[in-house]
Design an enzyme around this catalytic site. Structure first.
Site, PDB file in Angstrom:
ATOM      1  N   SER A  23       0.828  -1.224   0.000  1.00  0.00           N
ATOM      2  CA  SER A  23       0.000   0.000   0.000  1.00  0.00           C
ATOM      3  C   SER A  23       0.852   1.259   0.000  1.00  0.00           C
ATOM      4  CB  SER A  23      -0.935  -0.002   1.210  1.00  0.00           C
ATOM      5  OG  SER A  23      -0.203  -0.200   2.400  1.00  0.00           O
ATOM      6  N   ASN A 110      -2.083  -2.816  12.969  1.00  0.00           N
ATOM      7  CA  ASN A 110      -3.537  -2.581  12.926  1.00  0.00           C
ATOM      8  C   ASN A 110      -3.939  -1.330  13.702  1.00  0.00           C
ATOM      9  OD1 ASN A 110      -3.450  -4.931  11.532  1.00  0.00           O
ATOM     10  ND2 ASN A 110      -4.470  -6.189  13.080  1.00  0.00           N
ATOM     11  N   THR A 155     -39.810  27.945  -8.926  1.00  0.00           N
ATOM     12  CA  THR A 155     -40.176  26.578  -8.533  1.00  0.00           C
ATOM     13  C   THR A 155     -40.419  25.862  -9.855  1.00  0.00           C
ATOM     14  OG1 THR A 155     -42.548  27.031  -8.429  1.00  0.00           O
ATOM     15  CG2 THR A 155     -41.321  27.373  -6.403  1.00  0.00           C
ATOM     16  N   HIS A 156     -40.064  24.591  -9.910  1.00  0.00           N
ATOM     17  CA  HIS A 156     -40.160  23.818 -11.166  1.00  0.00           C
ATOM     18  C   HIS A 156     -39.372  24.496 -12.299  1.00  0.00           C
ATOM     19  CE1 HIS A 156     -43.621  21.891  -9.148  1.00  0.00           C
ATOM     20  NE2 HIS A 156     -43.949  23.127  -8.823  1.00  0.00           N
ATOM     21  N   SER A 277     -13.429  27.391 -26.588  1.00  0.00           N
ATOM     22  CA  SER A 277     -13.628  26.229 -27.441  1.00  0.00           C
ATOM     23  C   SER A 277     -12.517  26.210 -28.481  1.00  0.00           C
ATOM     24  CB  SER A 277     -14.987  26.318 -28.130  1.00  0.00           C
ATOM     25  OG  SER A 277     -14.979  25.552 -29.320  1.00  0.00           O
ATOM     26  N   ASN A 285     -16.942  29.022 -22.001  1.00  0.00           N
ATOM     27  CA  ASN A 285     -17.685  27.925 -21.377  1.00  0.00           C
ATOM     28  C   ASN A 285     -17.527  27.885 -19.855  1.00  0.00           C
ATOM     29  OD1 ASN A 285     -18.617  26.978 -23.851  1.00  0.00           O
ATOM     30  ND2 ASN A 285     -16.743  25.779 -24.189  1.00  0.00           N
ATOM     31  N   GLN A 322      -7.620  -1.978   3.999  1.00  0.00           N
ATOM     32  CA  GLN A 322      -6.609  -1.186   3.307  1.00  0.00           C
ATOM     33  C   GLN A 322      -7.262  -0.434   2.133  1.00  0.00           C
ATOM     34  OE1 GLN A 322      -2.499  -2.642   2.781  1.00  0.00           O
ATOM     35  NE2 GLN A 322      -2.971  -2.800   0.605  1.00  0.00           N
ATOM     36  N   LYS A 325      -8.445   3.555   1.677  1.00  0.00           N
ATOM     37  CA  LYS A 325      -7.614   4.743   1.452  1.00  0.00           C
ATOM     38  C   LYS A 325      -7.745   5.425   0.103  1.00  0.00           C
ATOM     39  CE  LYS A 325      -4.528   3.196   4.955  1.00  0.00           C
ATOM     40  NZ  LYS A 325      -5.350   1.937   5.068  1.00  0.00           N
TER      41      LYS A 325
END
Ligand code: ARG
Length: 471
Positions: A23, A110, A155-156, A277, A285, A322, A325
Site C-alpha cells: 500500500s 492494525n 419553482t419547477h 472552445s 464555457n 486497506q 484509502k
C-alpha cells in the site's frame, strides 16, 4: 522487498503478490501522521519504563530526521517497502540501530494504521472546514451587496415569486453552514485515539493509552480494542459530509451554468474561471462549474465504495480495510479543490443586476401579490386567484406584464382595482412586503445577514492538533 514479518516464512513472497499486497504507493501520504504517532508511542514507552529514555530519544530524533529528509527530498519513499509503516521502521533502524527495532513494542500495524488514518482524516476535516469558512465569507459578501438586487425565485424552474440575490445566496449560506456543523460533529465523535489497541486485544505491556491520546490531541483513548482497529465509521461519516458538500456545490453550479447561458445572462463567469472552445471562437464555457457538478459523482462513489467494502467484514481487522484509502484520498482531494475553486468562481463572478430585475418583472412573479391586493380590498382569496388568472391570460395574449395593463382594462376584470394597484404589484413592493422571518424583505434579510455574520464569528475554524507537533 522490505517486510516486517519474514520470520515464519521459508520462501520469499511472489513478486506480483507483493505488489498486490503493498500500500506504499498511496499510504505514503500519511508519513507525517505515522511519524507523529510513533513519536508519541515511543515517548510513552519510555515514560512507562518499557524502553529506556535513551532509546526513546533516539527514536524521536531519528523519526524527525526521516520526516525532514523526505520533505527536503534527500530521502525517497520507494516501493521497496510494503507500506509507510514498514518504511519508517526500516529506515529508522538503519539510522539508529536497535532502538529502531524497539519502536513497535506493544503495537500492531492494525492500531498503527487505524491511528494514522484517523489523524490524517482529522486533518482533512479541518482543511475542509477552513475552506468552507472562507466560502461562507464570500457568500455573505455577495449577500450584503445584493439585498435589493431583485430576481425571480423559481419553482419547477418556472418563475414563481420575486426574491433578491441576497436571499437566493442566503439559501446556500445555510447549506454550507450545516456542512460546517456536520464537520464539527464528526470531529468531536472521531477524536478518540485507537493507539494501544494492538492487533485487536490490547497488549500485556503497561501502556498508558491516555498519555498517547492526549499527546496526539485526542479527547480520550477509545474504549474497545476490537472496535478501535476495525472502526471506519468516522471515515464513512466524513465521506458522507463531503458528498453532501459536493451536492450543494453541484446544485449551485447547475444554476450558474443556466444563469450563464445566452438565454439567461444573469451572470458572467470571470475570464479566469472560464474556458474557450478549440473550434468556436465566440465560446466562453462554464467548464469549472460543470467539472464541480461532474466530480460530485466520484465523491459519492467513494462513499458507496467504502460502505460496500465494510459491509461484510467480521471483527476485527481484515486486509479489506486497506481499501479505505485510495477512494477516500481521492474524495478528499476532489472535494477540497472543488470548494476552493467554487469559492474563487463565486467571488469573481459578475451579476447582471438589470437583467435579473427585468426577468423578475417579466414572468408574472407578482401574480400572488396582485391576488393579495384584491384580498386586501375584501375579495375572498379563491375568487381573487381566479380574477388574476384571467388577468394573466389577457396579458399573455397582449404580450404585456400585469403592471402594463391600463386601469380601464384592469377595472373590467374587477372594479375594486384602483390606481394604487400599480404600486402594490411593483417588484420592489412584492419583495419589501415579504417580511416573515427568513423571507427576502429588507428587515428579514438584515436579520438573516446578522445571524450569518454571527455564525462566522462564533464558529472558529477547526484546528488540526498535529499542526505544530513536529515543531
Ligand atoms: N497497509 C495496511 C492497511 O492499510 C496496514 C495494516 C496492515 N495490517 C495487517 N495486519 N496486515 O490497512
Amino acid at each position: 522487498m522490505a517486510q516486517l514479518w519474514g520470520g515464519r516464512f521459508t520462501k520469499p513472497t511472489d513478486e506480483k503478490v507483493y505488489a498486490f499486497n503493498a500500500s506504499i504507493g498511496f499510504d505514503k501520504r500519511m508519513l507525517r501522521q505515522d511519524v507523529c504517532g510513533s513519536i508519541a508511542h515511543a515517548s510513552m514507552l519510555a515514560a512507562q519504563g518499557i524502553i529506556s529514555e535513551e532509546d526513546g530519544k533516539k527514536i524521536e530524533e531519528g523519526l524527525k530526521g526521516i520526516y525532514s529528509d523526505v520533505c527536503s527530498g534527500v530521502l525517497e519513499i520507494t516501493d521497496k517497502y510494503e507500506d509507510v509503516h514498514s518504511f519508517c521502521e526500516a529506515v529508522l533502524t538503519e539510522r539508529v540501530g536497535d532502538a529502531g527495532k524497539r519502536l513497535h513494542t506493544g503495537r500492531s500495524r492494525n492500531d498503527q494504521v487505524a491511528l494514522d488514518m484517523r489523524m490524517y482524516v482529522r486533518g482533512e476535516v479541518c482543511q475542509a472546514d477552513a475552506l468552507l469558512q472562507k466560502l461562507l465569507e464570500t457568500i455573505l459578501m455577495i449577500m450584503k451587496a445584493n439585498v435589493s438586487t431583485y430576481m425571480p425565485g423559481f419553482t419547477h424552474l418556472q418563475k414563481a415569486q420575486p426574491v433578491t440575490l441576497a436571499h437566493h445566496m442566503g439559501a446556500y449560506f445555510e447549506m454550507f453552514k450545516r456542512d460546517r456543523k456536520r464537520l464539527a460533529d464528526i470531529y468531536k465523535r472521531m477524536n478518540e485515539c485507537p493507539l494501544g489497541a494492538g492487533a485487536l486485544a490490547g497488549t500485556t505491556y503497561p501502556l498508558d493509552r491516555e498519555y498517547t491520546a492526549k499527546k496526539l490531541g485526542f479527547d480520550k483513548a477509545t474504549d474497545n480494542s476490537m472496535d478501535s482497529v476495525s472502526d471506519r465509521d468516522y471515515l464513512i461519516e466524513f465521506l458522507d459530509a463531503l458528498s453532501i458538500i459536493m451536492m450543494h456545490m453541484s446544485r449551485s453550479c447547475e444554476e450558474i451554468i443556466t444563469w450563464n447561458t445566452n438565454e439567461y445572462r444573469f451572470v458572467e463567469i470571470d475570464d479566469a474561471y472560464s474556458t474557450g472552445s478549440s473550434i468556436m471562437p465566440q465560446k466562453k464555457n462554464p467548464d469549472i462549474a460543470e467539472l464541480i457538478r461532474g466530480k460530485t459523482g466520484r465523491v459519492y462513489g467513494s462513499l458507496m465504495g467504502l460502505l460496500t467494502t465494510m459491509k461484510g467484514l467480521p471483527l476485527a481487522y481484515n486486509k479489506d480495510m486497506q481499501e479505505d484509502k485510495e477512494g477516500a484520498f481521492d474524495a478528499m482531494d476532489t472535494a477540497c479543490s472543488c470548494i476552493d475553486l467554487y469559492e474563487g468562481m463565486l467571488r469573481s463572478m459578475k451579476f447582471n443586476e438589470d437583467i435579473m430585475e427585468k426577468s423578475a418583472a417579466g414572468g408574472f412573479t407578482n401574480a400572488t401579490d396582485a391576488a393579495d391586493y384584491l384580498v386586501g380590498k375584501g375579495m375572498p382569496f379563491r375568487d381573487a386567484h381566479t380574477v388574476i388568472g384571467r388577468m394573466v391570460l389577457e396579458c399573455i395574449d397582449k404580450g404585456i406584464t400585469i403592471d402594463e395593463m391600463s386601469l380601464e382594462d384592469l377595472k373590467k376584470l374587477s372594479d375594486i382595482i384602483d390606481e394604487d394597484f400599480y404600486e402594490a404589484v411593483s417588484i420592489r413592493t412584492c419583495v419589501e412586503n415579504r417580511s416573515t422571518k427568513g423571507a427576502p424583505g429588507p428587515d428579514a434579510m438584515a436579520a438573516e445577514i446578522d445571524s450569518c455574520e454571527k455564525f462566522i464569528n462564533e464558529n472558529a475554524v477547526l484546528i488540526d492538533p498535529l499542526d505544530d507537533f513536529l515543531n
